[in-house]
Design a protein around this motif. Structure first.
Motif, PDB file in Angstrom:
ATOM      1  N   LYS A  89       0.837  -1.206   0.000  1.00 29.92           N
ATOM      2  CA  LYS A  89       0.000   0.000   0.000  1.00 29.92           C
ATOM      3  C   LYS A  89       0.869   1.253   0.000  1.00 29.92           C
ATOM      4  O   LYS A  89       1.964   1.257   0.564  1.00 29.92           O
ATOM      5  N   THR A 213      -7.148  -0.291  -6.834  1.00 23.84           N
ATOM      6  CA  THR A 213      -7.309  -1.179  -5.681  1.00 23.84           C
ATOM      7  C   THR A 213      -7.392  -2.640  -6.119  1.00 23.84           C
ATOM      8  O   THR A 213      -6.836  -3.525  -5.463  1.00 23.84           O
ATOM      9  N   GLY A 214      -8.081  -2.882  -7.224  1.00 22.72           N
ATOM     10  CA  GLY A 214      -8.150  -4.240  -7.761  1.00 22.72           C
ATOM     11  C   GLY A 214      -6.781  -4.722  -8.218  1.00 22.72           C
ATOM     12  O   GLY A 214      -6.437  -5.900  -8.042  1.00 22.72           O
ATOM     13  N   ARG A 217      -4.843  -5.708  -5.109  1.00 26.08           N
ATOM     14  CA  ARG A 217      -5.349  -6.980  -4.590  1.00 26.08           C
ATOM     15  C   ARG A 217      -4.839  -8.152  -5.428  1.00 26.08           C
ATOM     16  O   ARG A 217      -4.452  -9.187  -4.911  1.00 26.08           O
ATOM     17  N   ASP A 221      -1.753  -7.398  -2.193  1.00 33.81           N
ATOM     18  CA  ASP A 221      -1.953  -6.466  -1.070  1.00 33.81           C
ATOM     19  C   ASP A 221      -3.347  -5.851  -1.172  1.00 33.81           C
ATOM     20  O   ASP A 221      -3.605  -4.986  -2.002  1.00 33.81           O
ATOM     21  N   ALA A 222      -4.224  -6.316  -0.308  1.00 33.40           N
ATOM     22  CA  ALA A 222      -5.602  -5.811  -0.311  1.00 33.40           C
ATOM     23  C   ALA A 222      -5.655  -4.408   0.266  1.00 33.40           C
ATOM     24  O   ALA A 222      -4.981  -4.074   1.217  1.00 33.40           O
ATOM     25  N   VAL A 223      -6.491  -3.574  -0.352  1.00 33.30           N
ATOM     26  CA  VAL A 223      -6.683  -2.189   0.090  1.00 33.30           C
ATOM     27  C   VAL A 223      -8.086  -2.060   0.650  1.00 33.30           C
ATOM     28  O   VAL A 223      -9.038  -2.545   0.049  1.00 33.30           O
TER      29      VAL A 223
END
Length: 223
Positions: A89, A213-214, A217, A221-223
């Motif tokens: 992130k 964001t996709g 992911r 790394d998920a946001v």
């Protein structure tokens, strides 16, 4: 028995007693010497055995320490390599703001990135290793709406942009590592308040952005 014969026999008896005493003493001394020698041999053997065990234990400890150090170094190298190939992130603590593709009067077209609402001065990090291709005011050349901005080219041919910064801490041509601090968040340019505007692009310039964001992911790394 004559007087002289008695005296002679008496002297012989005394001599025999002295010989017996001396012989006995020699025997005791010999026995004592053997015992001391035996004790000395045993003590030396015990001491040698103890030293041998200590040296062996120290050698084993040194081998184990060297093996552990080698394993730790290999693990650190693996972690470093994994981190270098990761995507992270751009900021640590945040609230998600305006999303990609959002329409509104703030943008000439649709919103071209994802906003991370953070206080001014929040450290901004490179989401992946790469080379800085833009850094400066006016979006580094993308336009005044971005304020102070940075664009990084990554090893997979993708680009990321970081805008509205209060401070830029890298320069064009500089290589940066994954997670390296590159600037501080702010509210420069066309901004309604302190936040980081973040884009993932297929090229270096405005208009090539994709949903960020996709993308993060998909890269772990998920946001």
């Amino acid at each position: 028995m004559s007087k002289f014969a008695a005296i002679r026999n008496s002297k012989k008896a005394v001599l025999r007693n002295r010989v017996a005493v001396v012989a006995a003493g020699i025997g005791v001394t010999a026995a004592l010497g053997a015992g001391v020698a035996s004790a000395a041999d045993g003590g030396l053997l015990s001491l040698t055995s103890g030293v041998g065990k200590t040296v062996s234990a120290q050698a084993d400890a040194q081998v184990k320490a060297a093996t552990d150090a080698k394993a730790a170094a290999a693990k650190a190298k693996l972690v470093a390599a994994k981190k270098a190939n990761a995507w992270v992130k751009p900021v640590e603590k945040y609230v998600l703001g305006s999303t990609f593709g959002l329409a509104g009067s703030h943008w000439a077209h649709k919103h071209s990135g994802q906003d991370f609402v953070v206080p001014t001065g929040t450290p901004v990090k490179a989401v992946h290793k790469g080379t800085v291709v833009k850094a400066g005011p006016w979006g580094g050349g993308d336009g005044p709406a971005y304020g102070n901005a940075i664009v990084i080219r990554h090893d997979n041919g993708m680009y990321t942009q970081y805008a509205h910064l209060s401070a830029i801490q890298v320069h064009v041509g500089q290589w940066v590592g994954t997670g390296q601090q590159i600037g501080l968040s702010g509210s420069t340019g066309n901004s309604t308040g302190p936040h980081l505007h973040f884009e993932v692009r297929t090229g270096p310039n405005y208009g090539s952005g994709i949903e960020p964001t996709g993308f993060l992911r998909a890269h772990g790394d998920a946001v």
